[in-house]
Design a protein around this motif. Structure first.
Motif, short mmCIF file in Angstrom:
data_model
loop_
_atom_site.label_atom_id
_atom_site.label_comp_id
_atom_site.label_asym_id
_atom_site.label_seq_id
_atom_site.Cartn_x
_atom_site.Cartn_y
_atom_site.Cartn_z
N GLU A 385 -20.52 -1.01 -9.89
CA GLU A 385 -19.38 -1.53 -10.10
C GLU A 385 -18.11 -1.42 -9.41
N ILE A 386 -17.53 -0.54 -8.65
CA ILE A 386 -16.62 -0.68 -7.93
C ILE A 386 -16.91 -0.91 -6.57
N MET A 387 -18.33 -1.46 -5.91
CA MET A 387 -18.56 -1.57 -4.42
C MET A 387 -18.26 -3.02 -4.72
N GLU A 388 -19.21 -3.64 -6.26
CA GLU A 388 -18.77 -5.69 -6.63
C GLU A 388 -18.08 -5.51 -7.01
N ASN A 389 -16.73 -5.09 -7.89
CA ASN A 389 -16.49 -6.16 -8.49
C ASN A 389 -15.28 -5.35 -8.16
N ILE A 390 -14.97 -4.13 -6.76
CA ILE A 390 -13.34 -4.08 -6.29
C ILE A 390 -13.36 -4.74 -5.02
N VAL A 391 -14.79 -3.81 -4.51
CA VAL A 391 -14.25 -3.95 -2.45
C VAL A 391 -14.92 -5.33 -1.99
N LYS A 392 -15.80 -6.30 -2.70
CA LYS A 392 -16.73 -7.69 -2.32
C LYS A 392 -15.60 -8.76 -3.27
N GLY A 393 -14.75 -9.78 -1.70
CA GLY A 393 -14.31 -10.36 -2.18
C GLY A 393 -12.89 -10.41 -2.28
N SER A 394 -12.04 -8.52 -1.94
CA SER A 394 -10.99 -8.45 -2.12
C SER A 394 -10.94 -9.10 -0.77
N THR A 395 -9.14 -9.15 -0.70
CA THR A 395 -8.03 -9.83 0.04
C THR A 395 -7.07 -8.55 1.17
N GLY A 396 -7.20 -7.62 0.38
CA GLY A 396 -6.30 -6.24 1.36
C GLY A 396 -6.82 -5.23 0.62
N SER A 397 -6.31 -4.43 1.52
CA SER A 397 -6.57 -2.60 1.09
C SER A 397 -5.40 -1.50 1.82
N VAL A 398 -5.46 -1.00 1.33
CA VAL A 398 -4.31 -0.16 1.92
C VAL A 398 -4.85 0.64 1.46
N PRO A 399 -4.80 2.36 2.67
CA PRO A 399 -5.51 3.59 2.53
C PRO A 399 -4.82 4.84 1.70
N ALA A 400 -4.95 5.50 0.85
CA ALA A 400 -4.13 5.91 0.26
C ALA A 400 -3.00 6.73 1.42
N TRP A 401 -2.03 6.78 0.90
CA TRP A 401 -1.28 7.30 1.96
C TRP A 401 -0.40 8.27 2.52
N ASP A 402 -1.86 9.37 1.98
CA ASP A 402 -1.64 10.92 2.99
C ASP A 402 -2.72 11.00 3.96
N LEU A 403 -3.04 9.66 3.61
CA LEU A 403 -4.31 10.11 5.29
C LEU A 403 -3.86 7.92 6.21
N TYR A 404 -2.41 8.16 5.76
CA TYR A 404 -2.11 7.03 7.12
C TYR A 404 -1.27 7.85 7.89
N LEU A 405 -0.32 8.72 6.41
CA LEU A 405 0.79 9.01 7.46
C LEU A 405 0.67 9.87 8.43
N THR A 406 1.88 10.13 9.30
CA THR A 406 0.86 11.65 10.17
C THR A 406 1.51 12.91 10.16
N GLY A 407 1.23 13.74 10.66
CA GLY A 407 2.09 15.20 10.45
C GLY A 407 2.78 14.86 8.90
N ASP A 408 4.00 15.94 9.00
CA ASP A 408 4.14 16.76 7.48
C ASP A 408 4.93 15.04 6.84
N ASP A 409 4.82 14.27 7.65
CA ASP A 409 5.48 12.49 6.69
C ASP A 409 4.71 12.66 5.29
N ALA A 410 3.24 12.90 5.63
CA ALA A 410 2.22 13.40 4.58
C ALA A 410 2.50 14.09 3.34
N GLN A 411 3.38 14.56 3.48
CA GLN A 411 3.52 16.14 2.73
C GLN A 411 4.67 15.39 1.71
N THR A 412 5.65 15.37 2.28
CA THR A 412 6.72 14.62 2.30
C THR A 412 6.51 13.84 0.42
#
Length: 441
Positions: A385-412
């Motif tokens: 369901e998630i793959m077909e209804n949320i991911v497929k056909g999507s126009t954009g995505s943003v990773p969870a911010w703690d994965l994107y931010l570096t070092g202490d910024d994620a913990q902040t």
């Protein structure tokens, strides 16, 4: 961040893997790598080294998903008697500390589980991770989905192989909605109405494991995506835009609106992620926002009673329902200090492709390797369901911010979101402190 069940016989089910242990493509590749039989995934190297090699592999799989990993490693070890993988699993938060400490001390394992994006970038900049470009000219890239290497590419070089992407979903218990005459929300206003209705009936509407911080961050990051849209979120994460603006303050306000409406348990700051999932799977709570990695355990516990739907949109906001929280997340890297680099690269090609199909089939993750040949009837219904209804056909995505931010910024960021849940900070101060503490440059 994952929880799934035993996957038996995964290797024989995946035709994606017919050449994953083929020649790794490095000009300095060992004979074990360059003569690997490409007709069968998992077939032992025809010219394996006479001396037995042990590759150490650290990961954070301490829950049900580890069965897929264990079975894959067991098969590899059976097929490669002279190249053995020795795995060690550590709980999620403890693993982050453990791997950072080991990499800094030049004592990292040969194979490193990591989160693509900001978590890995400091290791790359410090020269601790092996670049893989010379190893990927053997057709490996052709087996990956488009964009699978984006979050693990830094300064134009690839430093790992992703095998699992994440996508946030609002899990709804259809039985509870029907029994209480509540409409499944598609807008934030409808979400608040649903929360208030369930609350009036003595039912806790939602749950979250905010003691572990990152689960609550998923709520905020998702609401921010709906408020500001994917591009604004990415620009802020890349320090091209300020966090101290209306969209991010409004997202903080809406999270506190949910808190004020009684959406979550009163002791929300003391609930762990595992406890929150258990609350939902007991069938007493109607809504839970989490990742696709929750799909298998939810479906096992509430078979056929739960749907995975898009998070509600916000009237007048820039975000749309074709954008989702997630993207390429889990990856395998090779330590730059490994004494067996070629063999380790050979192993991560095999592991990554096996994990990708295996975890999709068992609901442990969404694939990053091509999966068209998989038996769709065997795929966990909620994951599909998630793959077909949320991911497929999507126009954009943003990773969870703690994965994107570096070092202490994620913990902040994690700490500030927890302060929102605890009503220890105002939405406006949240936005200001995000800018002051995270987006300094």
């Amino acid at each position: 961040m994952k929880a799934k069940h035993l996957f038996a016989g995964i290797l024989s089910l995946s035709v994606l893997l017919t050449t994953v242990t083929a020649c790794a493509g490095s000009p300095n590749a060992s004979s074990a790598q360059s003569t690997e039989n490409s007709s069968q995934a998992g077939t032992a190297s025809q010219s394996a080294p006479a001396e037995k090699i042990t590759l150490t592999f650290w990961n954070n799989y301490t829950n049900d998903t580890q069965h897929t990993m264990e079975n894959t490693i067991k098969q590899w070890n059976s097929d490669h008697p002279n190249i053995q993988i020795e795995a060690s699993s550590t709980e999620n938060n403890a693993y982050k500390t453990k791997i950072k400490t080991a990499i800094a001390a030049d004592s990292a394992p040969d194979i490193i589980y990591t989160w693509a994006g900001g978590f890995t970038e400091p290791f790359v900049k410090a020269g601790k991770i092996l670049p893989l470009d010379d190893y990927l000219n053997d057709g490996t890239k052709d087996k990956l989905l488009s964009g699978a290497l984006t979050n693990i590419t830094f300064d134009g070089k690839v430093y790992g192989l992703t095998y699992n992407q994440q996508a946030g979903a609002l899990y709804v218990n259809n039985d509870l909605f029907e029994q209480n005459g509540v409409k499944v929300p598609t807008t934030f206003d409808e979400l608040l109405t649903a929360v208030k209705t369930f609350k009036s009936k003595g039912i806790t509407p939602m749950t979250v494991g905010e003691k572990d911080e990152w689960p609550g961050m998923w709520y905020y990051d998702m609401i921010a995506l709906r408020e500001g849209g994917a591009q604004l979120c990415l620009d802020a994460l890349n320090k091209k835009e300020s966090y101290d603006q209306t969209a991010f303050a409004e997202a903080a306000q809406k999270l506190q609106d949910l808190v004020d409406a009684g959406a979550f348990p009163k002791d929300v700051l003391g609930v762990t992620r595992d406890e929150s999932v258990a609350m939902f799977t007991q069938g007493k709570i109607p809504m839970y926002f989490g990742g696709n990695f929750d799909a298998q355990v939810i479906d096992d516990s509430l078979k056929g009673k739960v749907s995975a739907v898009k998070f509600p949109t916000i009237a007048g906001a820039k975000g749309t329902d074709t954008e989702y929280l997630g993207g390429g997340a889990d990856a395998l890297c090779v330590s730059a200090n490994s004494k067996h680099k070629d063999e380790a690269v050979q192993a991560i090609k095999y592991l990554a492709s096996e994990f990708s199909s295996g975890m999709y089939l068992t609901g442990g993750g969404l694939p990053e390797w091509k999966y068209d040949s998989l038996d769709q009837s065997k795929i966990d219904p909620l994951s599909k369901e998630i793959m077909e209804n949320i991911v497929k056909g999507s126009t954009g995505s943003v990773p969870a911010w703690d994965l994107y931010l570096t070092g202490d910024d994620a913990q902040t960021h994690l700490d500030l979101v927890q302060s929102l849940f605890g009503k220890q900070i105002s939405p406006q101060d949240f936005a200001k402190q995000m800018q002051q503490k995270v987006n300094k440059s």
